[in-house]
Design a protein around this motif. Sequence first.
Motif, mmCIF file in Angstrom:
data_model
loop_
_atom_site.group_PDB
_atom_site.id
_atom_site.type_symbol
_atom_site.label_atom_id
_atom_site.label_comp_id
_atom_site.label_asym_id
_atom_site.label_seq_id
_atom_site.Cartn_x
_atom_site.Cartn_y
_atom_site.Cartn_z
ATOM 1 N N TYR A 1 74.147 38.358 58.834
ATOM 2 C CA TYR A 1 72.981 38.022 58.009
ATOM 3 C C TYR A 1 72.205 36.863 58.631
ATOM 4 O O TYR A 1 70.962 36.859 58.647
ATOM 5 N N THR A 2 72.931 35.886 59.176
ATOM 6 C CA THR A 2 72.289 34.748 59.818
ATOM 7 C C THR A 2 71.482 35.182 61.031
ATOM 8 O O THR A 2 70.387 34.652 61.290
ATOM 9 N N ALA A 3 72.000 36.157 61.782
ATOM 10 C CA ALA A 3 71.337 36.610 63.007
ATOM 11 C C ALA A 3 70.223 37.614 62.748
ATOM 12 O O ALA A 3 69.402 37.872 63.634
ATOM 13 N N ALA A 4 70.162 38.206 61.567
ATOM 14 C CA ALA A 4 69.157 39.237 61.272
ATOM 15 C C ALA A 4 67.750 38.646 61.285
ATOM 16 O O ALA A 4 67.537 37.514 60.850
ATOM 17 N N ARG A 5 66.806 39.451 61.790
ATOM 18 C CA ARG A 5 65.417 39.001 61.852
ATOM 19 C C ARG A 5 64.438 40.055 61.314
ATOM 20 O O ARG A 5 63.425 39.710 60.722
ATOM 21 N N HIS A 6 64.719 41.321 61.539
ATOM 22 C CA HIS A 6 63.785 42.390 61.219
ATOM 23 C C HIS A 6 64.286 43.203 60.025
ATOM 24 O O HIS A 6 65.484 43.193 59.706
ATOM 25 N N PRO A 7 63.396 43.923 59.365
ATOM 26 C CA PRO A 7 63.823 44.714 58.196
ATOM 27 C C PRO A 7 65.011 45.633 58.480
ATOM 28 O O PRO A 7 65.915 45.738 57.636
ATOM 29 N N ASP A 8 65.045 46.276 59.640
ATOM 30 C CA ASP A 8 66.164 47.170 59.943
ATOM 31 C C ASP A 8 67.480 46.408 60.080
ATOM 32 O O ASP A 8 68.552 46.944 59.750
ATOM 33 N N ASP A 9 67.415 45.156 60.579
ATOM 34 C CA ASP A 9 68.629 44.341 60.670
ATOM 35 C C ASP A 9 69.209 44.098 59.283
ATOM 36 O O ASP A 9 70.430 44.189 59.070
ATOM 37 N N PHE A 10 68.340 43.774 58.337
ATOM 38 C CA PHE A 10 68.805 43.503 56.982
ATOM 39 C C PHE A 10 69.242 44.781 56.265
ATOM 40 O O PHE A 10 70.227 44.780 55.523
ATOM 41 N N ARG A 11 68.519 45.884 56.509
ATOM 42 C CA ARG A 11 68.863 47.140 55.863
ATOM 43 C C ARG A 11 70.309 47.538 56.145
ATOM 44 O O ARG A 11 71.006 48.076 55.271
ATOM 45 N N ALA A 12 70.786 47.260 57.352
ATOM 46 C CA ALA A 12 72.156 47.619 57.724
ATOM 47 C C ALA A 12 73.205 46.818 56.960
ATOM 48 O O ALA A 12 74.385 47.188 56.949
ATOM 49 N N LEU A 13 72.782 45.750 56.308
ATOM 50 C CA LEU A 13 73.722 44.877 55.605
ATOM 51 C C LEU A 13 73.682 45.031 54.092
ATOM 52 O O LEU A 13 74.579 44.556 53.395
ATOM 53 N N LEU A 14 72.640 45.691 53.574
ATOM 54 C CA LEU A 14 72.381 45.673 52.140
ATOM 55 C C LEU A 14 72.907 46.912 51.420
ATOM 56 O O LEU A 14 72.921 48.010 51.978
ATOM 57 N N ALA A 15 73.319 46.706 50.169
ATOM 58 C CA ALA A 15 73.648 47.828 49.291
ATOM 59 C C ALA A 15 72.362 48.493 48.818
ATOM 60 O O ALA A 15 71.292 47.879 48.793
ATOM 61 N N ALA B 1 63.984 44.902 49.439
ATOM 62 C CA ALA B 1 64.717 43.723 49.901
ATOM 63 C C ALA B 1 64.663 43.585 51.415
ATOM 64 O O ALA B 1 64.495 42.483 51.946
ATOM 65 N N ALA B 2 64.812 44.693 52.151
ATOM 66 C CA ALA B 2 64.761 44.633 53.611
ATOM 67 C C ALA B 2 63.403 44.146 54.093
ATOM 68 O O ALA B 2 63.312 43.322 55.017
ATOM 69 N N GLU B 3 62.337 44.651 53.476
ATOM 70 C CA GLU B 3 61.001 44.213 53.865
ATOM 71 C C GLU B 3 60.783 42.744 53.513
ATOM 72 O O GLU B 3 60.183 41.991 54.288
#
Length: 307
Positions: A199-213, A232-234
């Motif tokens: 989560y700390t390293a994520a920068r782009h919407p796709d990075d966050f999407r891979a982590l979210l429910a 949330a990803a956006e």
Amino acid sequence: MPPEDDPAAWLRSAFDEHRRALHAHCYRLAGSVADADDLVQETFLRAWRARDRFEGRASVRTWLYRIATNVFLDTRKAAAPRSIPAGDPLEWCADLGPYPDALLGADPQQDFVANETVELVLIAALMYLPPRQRAAFVLRDISGWTPGEIADALGVAVPAANSLIQRGRRLLRERVPDDPRQWRRPQLTAEDERILRRYTAARHPDDFRALLAEDVRITMPPDAPVVGIDAAAEFLGRPLDWRTVPSAANGRPALIGYLRRPGGAHYEALVVDVLRIVDGRIAESNAFVGAHHVAAFGLPPTLPAGD
């Protein structure tokens, strides 16, 4: 009773011994570290003025808890009455704040204070209760006081203390887990720490999407929550200039965010995100906006813009 030769030294020593437990108790009552700091300071001042009158009928810890509880109630008497909105306090209550795990000491698994510190969901739910019900509930169902001790602390009869406890329980019944063991502060796991690093390293919407429910929720009072993986990803992947510091609060992984605004000379402390992770995915992020929340972690108000 304090020693007659030096009651001031006795009080300083007793207060130092119980300071962490007292601070955690004040946090449970007030819901924020900044308010807990103020309550603890006033508790010491009142205890100092009353040090010669401590009779030893209760433990020093109980005596200090009683003073702190009444300091809390006095501050709420002085505050203007407020209506309580419907819904989750994590969505509307801007007075809430996270409790840094670092305040609990080096070994929270073996520490009474850490085990007594409750889960963030219960801290939020306590905001529904009027102050006297909140105090009675915290003393009875979290700290384990008897109705008689609570009655003595609040200056009421035992039946009145029992009534406060029962009314508080009824109001909370639909908002917290039935099992009191689920009120306790959770233990941070290796998986929590791994997901926090991603989560700390994520920068782009796709990075966050891979982590979210799929049904993830982001709360950030006083603003409206962000709900659902797409939104949330956006939201999290907006092109902003962040510096972040990983941490932990209320037994959960947390990320402290500093934002540099366009043309700014430094990064400004802005937010603490406390994550709830379920089955390897971030199910909820509770964002506490304000530099005072960052300060509770012992961090500076700004960071330099250079490397």
